[in-house]
Design an enzyme around this catalytic site. Sequence first.
Site, PDB file in Angstrom:
ATOM      1  N   GLU A 195       0.743  -1.041   0.030  1.00  0.00           N
ATOM      2  CA  GLU A 195       0.016   0.021   0.136  1.00  0.00           C
ATOM      3  C   GLU A 195       1.093   1.188   0.112  1.00  0.00           C
ATOM      4  OE1 GLU A 195      -1.787   0.436   3.914  1.00  0.00           O
ATOM      5  OE2 GLU A 195      -3.389   1.794   3.054  1.00  0.00           O
ATOM      6  N   LYS A 212      -9.165   2.764  -2.173  1.00  0.00           N
ATOM      7  CA  LYS A 212      -9.650   2.081  -0.744  1.00  0.00           C
ATOM      8  C   LYS A 212     -11.089   2.542  -0.368  1.00  0.00           C
ATOM      9  CE  LYS A 212      -7.412   1.221   3.448  1.00  0.00           C
ATOM     10  NZ  LYS A 212      -5.950   1.473   4.293  1.00  0.00           N
ATOM     11  N   CYS A 268      -5.041  -3.010   2.331  1.00  0.00           N
ATOM     12  CA  CYS A 268      -4.903  -2.752   3.719  1.00  0.00           C
ATOM     13  C   CYS A 268      -6.354  -3.011   4.711  1.00  0.00           C
ATOM     14  CB  CYS A 268      -4.155  -1.498   4.260  1.00  0.00           C
ATOM     15  SG  CYS A 268      -3.622  -1.916   5.973  1.00  0.00           S
TER      16      CYS A 268
HETATM   17  N1  CDT Z   1      -3.122   1.051   6.298  1.00  0.00           N
HETATM   18  C1  CDT Z   1      -4.073   0.549   7.089  1.00  0.00           C
HETATM   19  O1  CDT Z   1      -5.537   0.346   6.664  1.00  0.00           O
HETATM   20  N2  CDT Z   1      -3.659   0.223   8.274  1.00  0.00           N
HETATM   21  C2  CDT Z   1      -4.856  -0.418   9.371  1.00  0.00           C
HETATM   22  C3  CDT Z   1      -4.292  -0.086  10.727  1.00  0.00           C
HETATM   23  C4  CDT Z   1      -5.506  -0.258  11.589  1.00  0.00           C
HETATM   24  S1  CDT Z   1      -5.238  -0.223  13.110  1.00  0.00           S
HETATM   25  C5  CDT Z   1      -4.805  -1.924  13.546  1.00  0.00           C
HETATM   26  C6  CDT Z   1      -5.027  -2.036   9.181  1.00  0.00           C
HETATM   27  O2  CDT Z   1      -6.075  -2.365   9.289  1.00  0.00           O
HETATM   28  O3  CDT Z   1      -3.935  -2.567   8.974  1.00  0.00           O
END
Ligand code: CDT
Length: 313
Positions: free
Chosen positions: A47, A127, A172
Amino acid sequence: MARILNVGIAQLGPISRNESRQDVVVRLVALMEDAARMGCDLVVYPEAALTAFFPHWWIDDEDELDSWFERAMPNPAVQPLFDAARRLKVGFHLGYAELAFEDGRKRRFNTAILVGKDGEIIGKYRKIHLPGYTDRRPGDPFQNLEKRYFEVGNLGFPVWHAFGGRVGMMICNDRRWPESYRVMGLQGAELILLGYNTPVHNPAMPETDDLGNFHNQLVMQSGAYQNGTWVVGVARAGVEEGVDQIGQSCVIAPSGEVVVQCTTLGDELQVARCDLDLCNSYKTSIFNFAKHRRPEHYGLIVERTGAGDVLGR
Ligand code: CDT
Protein backbone atom coordinates in the site's frame (compact mmCIF):
# COMPACT_ATOMS: atom_id res chain seq x y z
CA MET A 1 -4.11 -27.02 -19.26
CA ALA A 2 -3.40 -25.76 -15.73
CA ARG A 3 -3.39 -22.01 -15.32
CA ILE A 4 -0.18 -21.40 -13.40
CA LEU A 5 0.79 -17.87 -12.39
CA ASN A 6 4.09 -17.15 -10.69
CA VAL A 7 3.40 -14.35 -8.25
CA GLY A 8 6.16 -12.38 -6.51
CA ILE A 9 5.50 -10.74 -3.17
CA ALA A 10 7.71 -7.66 -3.05
CA GLN A 11 7.74 -6.67 0.60
CA LEU A 12 9.30 -3.30 1.39
CA GLY A 13 11.22 -2.29 4.46
CA PRO A 14 10.76 1.23 5.86
CA ILE A 15 10.83 4.29 3.60
CA SER A 16 12.22 7.39 5.29
CA ARG A 17 10.31 10.66 5.22
CA ASN A 18 12.98 12.34 3.08
CA GLU A 19 13.52 9.43 0.65
CA SER A 20 12.67 10.55 -2.89
CA ARG A 21 10.21 8.68 -5.10
CA GLN A 22 13.06 8.13 -7.55
CA ASP A 23 15.04 6.28 -4.86
CA VAL A 24 12.03 4.19 -3.88
CA VAL A 25 11.41 3.29 -7.53
CA VAL A 26 15.02 2.04 -7.74
CA ARG A 27 14.14 -0.36 -4.88
CA LEU A 28 10.92 -1.44 -6.61
CA VAL A 29 12.72 -2.08 -9.92
CA ALA A 30 15.42 -4.14 -8.13
CA LEU A 31 12.69 -6.35 -6.65
CA MET A 32 11.06 -6.66 -10.06
CA GLU A 33 14.36 -7.68 -11.65
CA ASP A 34 14.74 -10.39 -9.01
CA ALA A 35 11.18 -11.47 -9.73
CA ALA A 36 11.88 -11.70 -13.46
CA ARG A 37 14.94 -13.88 -12.77
CA MET A 38 12.69 -16.16 -10.74
CA GLY A 39 10.13 -16.44 -13.52
CA CYS A 40 7.39 -14.23 -12.10
CA ASP A 41 4.43 -13.15 -14.17
CA LEU A 42 3.29 -10.59 -11.63
CA VAL A 43 4.81 -8.68 -8.69
CA VAL A 44 2.74 -7.28 -5.82
CA TYR A 45 3.95 -4.17 -3.95
CA PRO A 46 2.55 -2.73 -0.70
CA GLU A 47 0.00 0.00 0.00
CA ALA A 48 1.17 3.58 -0.72
CA ALA A 49 4.49 2.13 -1.84
CA LEU A 50 6.10 5.28 -3.28
CA THR A 51 6.62 7.27 -0.08
CA ALA A 52 6.73 6.99 3.68
CA PHE A 53 3.26 6.35 5.13
CA PHE A 54 2.36 9.99 5.81
CA PRO A 55 -1.07 9.32 7.47
CA HIS A 56 1.03 8.53 10.52
CA TRP A 57 1.64 12.23 11.11
CA TRP A 58 -0.31 15.49 11.14
CA ILE A 59 0.02 17.74 8.08
CA ASP A 60 -1.61 21.19 8.20
CA ASP A 61 -0.32 22.76 5.05
CA GLU A 62 -2.32 21.91 1.89
CA ASP A 63 0.66 22.12 -0.47
CA GLU A 64 2.71 19.91 1.81
CA LEU A 65 -0.12 17.37 1.93
CA ASP A 66 -0.46 17.42 -1.86
CA SER A 67 3.25 16.72 -2.20
CA TRP A 68 2.67 13.17 -0.92
CA PHE A 69 0.20 12.42 -3.73
CA GLU A 70 0.58 11.38 -7.38
CA ARG A 71 -1.29 13.59 -9.85
CA ALA A 72 -0.84 11.19 -12.76
CA MET A 73 0.02 7.54 -13.17
CA PRO A 74 2.52 6.88 -14.57
CA ASN A 75 4.48 10.08 -13.95
CA PRO A 76 8.18 10.78 -14.58
CA ALA A 77 9.30 9.46 -11.17
CA VAL A 78 7.42 6.16 -11.57
CA GLN A 79 7.99 5.72 -15.32
CA PRO A 80 11.10 3.49 -14.80
CA LEU A 81 8.86 0.92 -13.08
CA PHE A 82 6.47 0.84 -16.04
CA ASP A 83 9.46 0.62 -18.43
CA ALA A 84 10.91 -2.27 -16.40
CA ALA A 85 7.56 -4.10 -16.54
CA ARG A 86 7.54 -3.81 -20.34
CA ARG A 87 11.22 -4.78 -20.66
CA LEU A 88 10.99 -7.74 -18.24
CA LYS A 89 7.46 -8.76 -19.21
CA VAL A 90 6.34 -8.75 -15.59
CA GLY A 91 3.04 -7.22 -14.52
CA PHE A 92 2.60 -5.48 -11.17
CA HIS A 93 0.18 -4.26 -8.50
CA LEU A 94 1.16 -0.94 -6.90
CA GLY A 95 -0.43 1.11 -4.14
CA TYR A 96 -0.06 4.91 -4.12
CA ALA A 97 -1.72 8.07 -2.85
CA GLU A 98 -3.77 9.57 -5.70
CA LEU A 99 -4.70 13.20 -6.26
CA ALA A 100 -7.50 13.45 -8.81
CA PHE A 101 -9.51 16.33 -10.25
CA GLU A 102 -13.04 14.95 -10.58
CA ASP A 103 -16.52 16.48 -10.37
CA GLY A 104 -14.91 19.91 -10.52
CA ARG A 105 -12.83 19.49 -7.36
CA LYS A 106 -9.64 18.13 -5.95
CA ARG A 107 -10.03 14.64 -4.52
CA ARG A 108 -7.61 12.38 -2.66
CA PHE A 109 -7.74 8.58 -2.62
CA ASN A 110 -5.68 5.67 -1.35
CA THR A 111 -5.35 3.80 -4.63
CA ALA A 112 -3.90 0.67 -6.21
CA ILE A 113 -3.42 -0.24 -9.86
CA LEU A 114 -2.93 -3.47 -11.77
CA VAL A 115 -0.47 -3.19 -14.64
CA GLY A 116 -0.01 -5.77 -17.40
CA LYS A 117 3.21 -7.26 -18.76
CA ASP A 118 3.04 -4.66 -21.54
CA GLY A 119 3.27 -1.84 -18.98
CA GLU A 120 -0.34 -0.74 -19.57
CA ILE A 121 -2.74 -0.11 -16.69
CA ILE A 122 -5.46 -2.80 -16.58
CA GLY A 123 -7.46 -1.55 -13.61
CA LYS A 124 -7.65 0.82 -10.67
CA TYR A 125 -9.11 0.38 -7.19
CA ARG A 126 -9.63 3.08 -4.52
CA LYS A 127 -9.61 1.98 -0.88
CA ILE A 128 -13.09 1.80 0.65
CA HIS A 129 -12.47 0.95 4.33
CA LEU A 130 -10.41 3.84 5.68
CA PRO A 131 -9.19 3.29 9.26
CA GLY A 132 -8.37 5.95 11.82
CA TYR A 133 -9.89 9.38 12.37
CA THR A 134 -9.95 12.99 11.16
CA ASP A 135 -8.92 14.75 14.37
CA ARG A 136 -5.53 15.09 16.02
CA ARG A 137 -4.54 12.71 18.85
CA PRO A 138 -1.60 14.44 20.56
CA GLY A 139 -1.38 11.76 23.28
CA ASP A 140 -0.79 8.95 20.78
CA PRO A 141 2.76 7.96 19.73
CA PHE A 142 1.71 8.31 16.07
CA GLN A 143 -1.41 9.30 14.15
CA ASN A 144 -3.75 7.34 11.90
CA LEU A 145 -5.20 10.07 9.68
CA GLU A 146 -6.47 8.16 6.68
CA LYS A 147 -10.01 9.42 7.26
CA ARG A 148 -8.65 12.98 7.11
CA TYR A 149 -6.39 12.63 4.09
CA PHE A 150 -8.43 10.30 1.86
CA GLU A 151 -11.99 10.04 0.59
CA VAL A 152 -13.77 6.70 0.60
CA GLY A 153 -13.10 4.97 -2.72
CA ASN A 154 -15.77 5.34 -5.38
CA LEU A 155 -14.89 2.52 -7.79
CA GLY A 156 -16.40 -0.46 -5.94
CA PHE A 157 -14.62 -3.83 -5.83
CA PRO A 158 -14.34 -4.80 -9.50
CA VAL A 159 -12.78 -8.00 -10.81
CA TRP A 160 -10.75 -7.94 -14.03
CA HIS A 161 -10.04 -10.66 -16.57
CA ALA A 162 -6.25 -10.51 -16.45
CA PHE A 163 -3.21 -12.79 -16.28
CA GLY A 164 -5.33 -15.70 -17.48
CA GLY A 165 -7.74 -15.45 -14.53
CA ARG A 166 -10.09 -13.19 -12.61
CA VAL A 167 -8.18 -10.66 -10.51
CA GLY A 168 -9.41 -8.25 -7.84
CA MET A 169 -7.74 -5.71 -5.56
CA MET A 170 -8.25 -4.36 -2.06
CA ILE A 171 -6.05 -2.25 0.23
CA CYS A 172 -4.93 -2.91 3.80
CA ASN A 173 -7.89 -2.36 6.17
CA ASP A 174 -10.27 -3.73 3.49
CA ARG A 175 -8.81 -7.16 4.28
CA ARG A 176 -10.41 -7.15 7.75
CA TRP A 177 -13.94 -6.97 6.27
CA PRO A 178 -15.47 -10.18 4.90
CA GLU A 179 -17.62 -8.25 2.45
CA SER A 180 -14.56 -7.02 0.56
CA TYR A 181 -13.68 -10.61 -0.39
CA ARG A 182 -17.29 -11.67 -0.85
CA VAL A 183 -18.16 -8.91 -3.32
CA MET A 184 -15.21 -10.08 -5.42
CA GLY A 185 -15.94 -13.75 -4.72
CA LEU A 186 -19.44 -13.23 -6.13
CA GLN A 187 -17.74 -12.01 -9.32
CA GLY A 188 -15.63 -15.17 -9.48
CA ALA A 189 -12.34 -13.70 -8.24
CA GLU A 190 -9.47 -16.20 -8.36
CA LEU A 191 -6.67 -13.91 -7.22
CA ILE A 192 -7.03 -10.99 -4.80
CA LEU A 193 -4.07 -8.64 -4.43
CA LEU A 194 -3.49 -6.26 -1.53
CA GLY A 195 -0.81 -4.24 0.21
CA TYR A 196 -0.75 -3.12 3.83
CA ASN A 197 0.84 -0.76 6.36
CA THR A 198 -0.07 -2.21 9.74
CA PRO A 199 1.47 -0.84 12.94
CA VAL A 200 2.32 -3.37 15.64
CA HIS A 201 0.89 -1.01 18.22
CA ASN A 202 -2.73 0.11 18.02
CA PRO A 203 -3.14 3.01 20.48
CA ALA A 204 -6.92 2.50 20.52
CA MET A 205 -6.62 -1.24 21.36
CA PRO A 206 -3.25 -1.90 22.97
CA GLU A 207 -4.51 -5.27 24.21
CA THR A 208 -4.28 -6.55 20.61
CA ASP A 209 -0.64 -5.57 20.06
CA ASP A 210 0.51 -9.18 20.43
CA LEU A 211 -2.10 -10.33 17.95
CA GLY A 212 -1.25 -8.22 14.89
CA ASN A 213 0.34 -11.01 12.87
CA PHE A 214 -2.34 -13.48 13.92
CA HIS A 215 -5.17 -11.16 12.87
CA ASN A 216 -3.39 -10.36 9.61
CA GLN A 217 -3.30 -14.00 8.61
CA LEU A 218 -6.67 -14.85 10.15
CA VAL A 219 -8.56 -12.44 7.92
CA MET A 220 -6.69 -13.22 4.72
CA GLN A 221 -6.83 -16.98 5.23
CA SER A 222 -10.58 -16.85 5.93
CA GLY A 223 -11.18 -14.59 2.92
CA ALA A 224 -9.28 -16.96 0.65
CA TYR A 225 -10.98 -20.15 1.85
CA GLN A 226 -14.52 -18.78 2.11
CA ASN A 227 -14.36 -17.46 -1.45
CA GLY A 228 -12.21 -20.13 -3.08
CA THR A 229 -9.56 -17.66 -4.18
CA TRP A 230 -5.84 -17.00 -3.91
CA VAL A 231 -5.02 -14.00 -1.69
CA VAL A 232 -1.72 -12.15 -1.85
CA GLY A 233 -0.91 -9.72 1.00
CA VAL A 234 2.22 -7.59 0.95
CA ALA A 235 3.56 -5.43 3.78
CA ARG A 236 5.67 -2.39 4.22
CA ALA A 237 7.44 -3.64 7.32
CA GLY A 238 9.87 -2.58 10.01
CA VAL A 239 10.35 0.66 11.91
CA GLU A 240 9.45 3.61 9.69
CA GLU A 241 9.73 7.11 11.15
CA GLY A 242 9.32 5.63 14.64
CA VAL A 243 6.33 3.42 13.75
CA ASP A 244 6.93 -0.34 14.00
CA GLN A 245 5.00 -2.22 11.30
CA ILE A 246 4.31 -5.92 10.89
CA GLY A 247 5.73 -7.96 8.00
CA GLN A 248 4.73 -11.54 7.23
CA SER A 249 3.79 -10.78 3.63
CA CYS A 250 2.32 -13.97 2.27
CA VAL A 251 0.48 -15.86 -0.43
CA ILE A 252 -2.57 -17.89 0.60
CA ALA A 253 -4.10 -20.69 -1.45
CA PRO A 254 -7.87 -21.22 -1.89
CA SER A 255 -7.55 -23.92 0.77
CA GLY A 256 -6.72 -21.13 3.24
CA GLU A 257 -3.15 -22.39 3.63
CA VAL A 258 -0.21 -19.99 3.63
CA VAL A 259 2.08 -21.28 0.87
CA VAL A 260 4.83 -18.62 0.96
CA GLN A 261 5.75 -16.05 3.58
CA CYS A 262 8.44 -13.38 4.04
CA THR A 263 10.77 -13.86 6.98
CA THR A 264 12.41 -10.42 7.33
CA LEU A 265 11.16 -6.89 7.99
CA GLY A 266 12.99 -5.42 5.00
CA ASP A 267 12.89 -5.42 1.21
CA GLU A 268 12.33 -9.08 0.38
CA LEU A 269 10.99 -11.02 -2.57
CA GLN A 270 9.32 -14.41 -2.29
CA VAL A 271 7.61 -16.29 -5.09
CA ALA A 272 4.56 -18.54 -5.15
CA ARG A 273 3.43 -20.80 -7.95
CA CYS A 274 -0.32 -20.13 -8.02
CA ASP A 275 -2.48 -22.64 -9.87
CA LEU A 276 -5.67 -20.69 -10.52
CA ASP A 277 -7.52 -23.93 -11.21
CA LEU A 278 -7.18 -24.84 -7.53
CA CYS A 279 -10.08 -22.39 -7.05
CA ASN A 280 -12.43 -24.57 -9.08
CA SER A 281 -13.32 -27.28 -6.59
CA TYR A 282 -14.12 -24.68 -3.88
CA LYS A 283 -16.22 -22.61 -6.26
CA THR A 284 -18.14 -25.60 -7.60
CA SER A 285 -18.66 -27.57 -4.38
CA ILE A 286 -18.58 -26.26 -0.80
CA PHE A 287 -18.65 -22.58 -1.84
CA ASN A 288 -20.86 -22.89 -4.88
CA PHE A 289 -22.66 -19.63 -4.13
CA ALA A 290 -25.55 -20.13 -6.57
CA LYS A 291 -26.30 -23.55 -5.15
CA HIS A 292 -25.81 -23.06 -1.40
CA ARG A 293 -25.84 -19.39 -0.49
CA ARG A 294 -29.26 -18.20 0.78
CA PRO A 295 -29.16 -14.41 1.21
CA GLU A 296 -32.95 -14.25 0.93
CA HIS A 297 -33.13 -16.05 4.30
CA TYR A 298 -30.58 -13.93 6.16
CA GLY A 299 -33.18 -11.56 7.54
CA LEU A 300 -31.72 -8.57 5.71
CA ILE A 301 -34.03 -5.65 5.07
CA VAL A 302 -34.97 -5.95 1.41
CA GLU A 303 -37.64 -3.27 1.33
CA ARG A 304 -38.60 -0.28 3.47
CA THR A 305 -42.31 0.51 3.29
CA GLY A 306 -44.43 2.95 5.25
CA ALA A 307 -45.87 -0.06 7.09
CA GLY A 308 -42.47 -1.30 8.27
CA ASP A 309 -39.44 -3.14 7.05
CA VAL A 310 -39.83 -6.21 4.87
CA LEU A 311 -37.26 -8.81 5.76
CA GLY A 312 -35.81 -11.10 3.15
CA ARG A 313 -37.18 -14.35 4.49
N1 CDT B 1 -3.22 1.20 6.37
C1 CDT B 1 -4.17 0.57 7.09
O1 CDT B 1 -5.30 0.43 6.64
N2 CDT B 1 -3.84 0.16 8.33
C2 CDT B 1 -4.77 -0.40 9.24
C3 CDT B 1 -4.37 -0.09 10.65
C4 CDT B 1 -5.52 -0.30 11.54
S1 CDT B 1 -5.10 -0.24 13.19
C5 CDT B 1 -4.91 -1.95 13.54
C6 CDT B 1 -4.94 -1.92 9.13
O2 CDT B 1 -6.07 -2.37 9.11
O3 CDT B 1 -3.94 -2.64 9.07
